[in-house]
Design a protein around this motif. Structure first.
Motif, short mmCIF file in Angstrom:
data_model
loop_
_atom_site.label_atom_id
_atom_site.label_comp_id
_atom_site.label_asym_id
_atom_site.label_seq_id
_atom_site.Cartn_x
_atom_site.Cartn_y
_atom_site.Cartn_z
N SER A 94 9.55 -3.17 16.24
CA SER A 94 9.30 -1.81 16.74
C SER A 94 9.45 -0.78 15.63
O SER A 94 8.69 0.20 15.56
N TYR A 95 10.41 -0.99 14.75
CA TYR A 95 10.60 -0.09 13.61
C TYR A 95 9.37 -0.15 12.70
O TYR A 95 8.89 0.88 12.21
N ALA A 96 8.85 -1.36 12.48
CA ALA A 96 7.65 -1.52 11.66
C ALA A 96 6.46 -0.81 12.30
O ALA A 96 5.66 -0.16 11.61
N ALA A 97 6.32 -0.93 13.62
CA ALA A 97 5.23 -0.26 14.32
C ALA A 97 5.34 1.26 14.18
O ALA A 97 4.34 1.95 13.99
N LEU A 98 6.56 1.78 14.26
CA LEU A 98 6.77 3.22 14.09
C LEU A 98 6.38 3.66 12.68
O LEU A 98 5.72 4.69 12.50
N MET A 99 6.76 2.88 11.68
CA MET A 99 6.36 3.19 10.31
C MET A 99 4.85 3.18 10.15
O MET A 99 4.26 4.02 9.47
N LEU A 156 -5.19 -2.29 -0.89
CA LEU A 156 -4.78 -1.93 0.47
C LEU A 156 -3.26 -1.86 0.59
O LEU A 156 -2.55 -2.68 0.02
N PRO A 157 -2.74 -0.91 1.37
CA PRO A 157 -1.30 -0.86 1.60
C PRO A 157 -0.86 -2.00 2.52
O PRO A 157 -1.59 -2.40 3.43
N LEU A 158 0.33 -2.51 2.25
CA LEU A 158 0.91 -3.61 3.02
C LEU A 158 2.23 -3.18 3.63
O LEU A 158 3.12 -2.70 2.92
N LEU A 159 2.35 -3.34 4.94
CA LEU A 159 3.61 -3.13 5.62
C LEU A 159 4.20 -4.50 5.92
O LEU A 159 3.63 -5.27 6.69
N SER A 160 5.32 -4.80 5.30
CA SER A 160 5.95 -6.10 5.45
C SER A 160 7.20 -5.97 6.32
O SER A 160 8.03 -5.09 6.10
N ALA A 161 7.33 -6.86 7.32
CA ALA A 161 8.50 -6.84 8.20
C ALA A 161 8.98 -8.26 8.44
O ALA A 161 8.17 -9.18 8.62
N GLY A 197 3.66 -13.69 15.96
CA GLY A 197 4.94 -14.25 16.38
C GLY A 197 5.91 -13.17 16.82
O GLY A 197 5.53 -12.22 17.51
N GLY A 198 7.17 -13.29 16.38
CA GLY A 198 8.19 -12.36 16.83
C GLY A 198 7.93 -10.93 16.43
O GLY A 198 7.97 -10.01 17.26
N ILE A 199 7.64 -10.70 15.14
CA ILE A 199 7.33 -9.34 14.68
C ILE A 199 6.04 -8.85 15.33
O ILE A 199 5.97 -7.73 15.85
N GLY A 200 5.02 -9.68 15.32
CA GLY A 200 3.73 -9.30 15.90
C GLY A 200 3.82 -8.98 17.37
O GLY A 200 3.08 -8.12 17.87
N VAL A 203 4.85 -5.39 17.26
CA VAL A 203 3.90 -4.52 16.56
C VAL A 203 2.59 -4.38 17.34
O VAL A 203 2.08 -3.27 17.53
N ILE A 204 2.03 -5.48 17.81
CA ILE A 204 0.73 -5.46 18.48
C ILE A 204 0.74 -4.59 19.73
O ILE A 204 -0.12 -3.72 19.89
N PRO A 205 1.70 -4.77 20.66
CA PRO A 205 1.72 -3.89 21.84
C PRO A 205 1.92 -2.42 21.48
O PRO A 205 1.28 -1.53 22.08
N ALA A 206 2.80 -2.14 20.53
CA ALA A 206 3.08 -0.74 20.17
C ALA A 206 1.84 -0.06 19.62
O ALA A 206 1.53 1.09 19.99
#
Length: 249
Positions: A200-205, A146-151, A39-42, A45-48
């Motif tokens: 985008s911030y999540a993708a950078l992290m 597993l590590p989880l990145l939540s946005a 969705g919005g976050i994805g 994240v996906i393109p980045a």
């Protein structure tokens, strides 16, 4: 993992970064990431991650594109309304970077399939829009180690954090949100630019973590879009957490 001549040309601007370089690019190429929610976050994240050169992406989403999604989900088009998001997102990746191995999972996560879908990834990124799924993803990541990145983003607020064992996401939100009838952006509203900023911030992290550039685990990053401000809060574990309580930090 060696880079081909074509990859060296493609990622040239990243390779010259002294904090990243060839080693960081090779680590990205070797990484396998699961993105829960296209969705919005994805959609940020996906393109980045795909364009940066993450080697393998698993995109998990059982929903279909709706007209109201388009202001904050730019990887989809008006002509794709009614079509499945996971498959469309995977096609977007394949059309942009053939070096990325992408898998579409057009299913909604539940207790029966979550572990099988998530297992085997280096990092799980959750961009779903309800607490019930977020808590399921978190519980599964803790169980699998597993590590989880939540946005997440709603209205003019956003939050991003990497959880790894203890504290976990359930330590952060508690048990009150397991129900699926909690408020989402459909009820509360959100600006597409806010979601894109948080994604985008999540993708950078994620890139920082996968490339070995930094360890951002255990810190909550909060974004106030109305004030254009970020702030950080150190997360604490909950000794009574039924998911990770009692585990070593």
């Amino acid at each position: 993992m060696p880079l081909s001549d074509e990859e060296l040309d493609r990622y040239a601007r990243q390779l010259v970064l002294p904090q990243f370089g060839g080693l960081g690019q090779q680590r990205l190429k070797a990484a396998k990431v699961a993105v829960i929610g296209a969705g919005g976050i994805g959609s940020s994240v996906i393109p980045a991650l795909a364009c940066a050169g993450v080697g393998a992406l698993t995109i998990v989403d059982g929903d279909r594109v709706e007209l109201a999604n388009l202001p904050r989900q730019p990887i989809f088009t008006s002509s794709q309304v009614g079509m499945g998001k996971a498959l469309l997102a995977s096609h977007w990746v394949m059309s942009r970077n053939a070096h990325v191995e992408v898998k579409a999972v057009a299913e909604r996560l539940d207790d029966a399939n979550a572990a099988d879908i998530i297992r085997g990834h280096e990092l799980v990124i959750d961009g779903t829009d309800n607490f019930a799924t977020r808590l399921l993803v978190s519980d599964t990541c803790v169980a699998l180690g597993l590590p989880l990145l939540s946005a997440a983003a709603q209205q003019f607020q956003g939050q991003v954090a990497i959880f790894s064992g203890n504290p976990c996401y359930r330590c952060f939100v508690g048990d009150a949100f397991d129900a699926e009838d909690c408020d989402s952006c459909a009820e509360l509203g959100v600006l597409g630019a806010t979601v894109a900023t948080v994604g985008s911030y999540a993708a950078l992290m994620a890139i920082r973590a996968l490339a070995g550039m930094a360890d951002d685990r255990g810190t909550l990053h909060l974004f106030d879009a109305a004030a254009l401000e970020w702030r950080r809060i150190r997360l604490s574990s909950d000794p009574s957490c039924r998911t990770c309580g009692g585990q070593a930090s």
